[in-house]
Design a protein around this motif. Structure first.
Motif: not given
Length: 68
Positions: A27, A15, A19, A62, A23
């Motif tokens: 989630r 990550a 990003t 993801n 993510h």
């Protein structure tokens, strides 16, 4: 399949500052839906399948962020 596609599919994508938050949102929204489904759906094979596919959604979402 060419070598670049294999590298894209099987490389590790840590990550980044960009990003990481994306993510997190994926989630969090999947978890929110999971809690809602858990409350709404009776325990059953179909509920289990729904959760499995929600995990698929989270994983592929993801992967999309990481790979692109």
């Amino acid at each position: 399949m060419d070598a670049s596609e294999i590298v894209k599919r099987f490389s590790f994508y840590p990550a980044t500052e960009v990003t990481g938050p994306q993510h997190y949102v994926i989630r969090a929204r999947c978890m929110e839906l999971a809690y809602s489904l858990n409350d709404l759906l009776p325990d059953s094979r179909e509920k289990s399948e729904a959760f499995t596919h929600l995990e698929d959604v989270m994983m592929w979402s993801n992967a999309c962020i990481a790979r692109n």
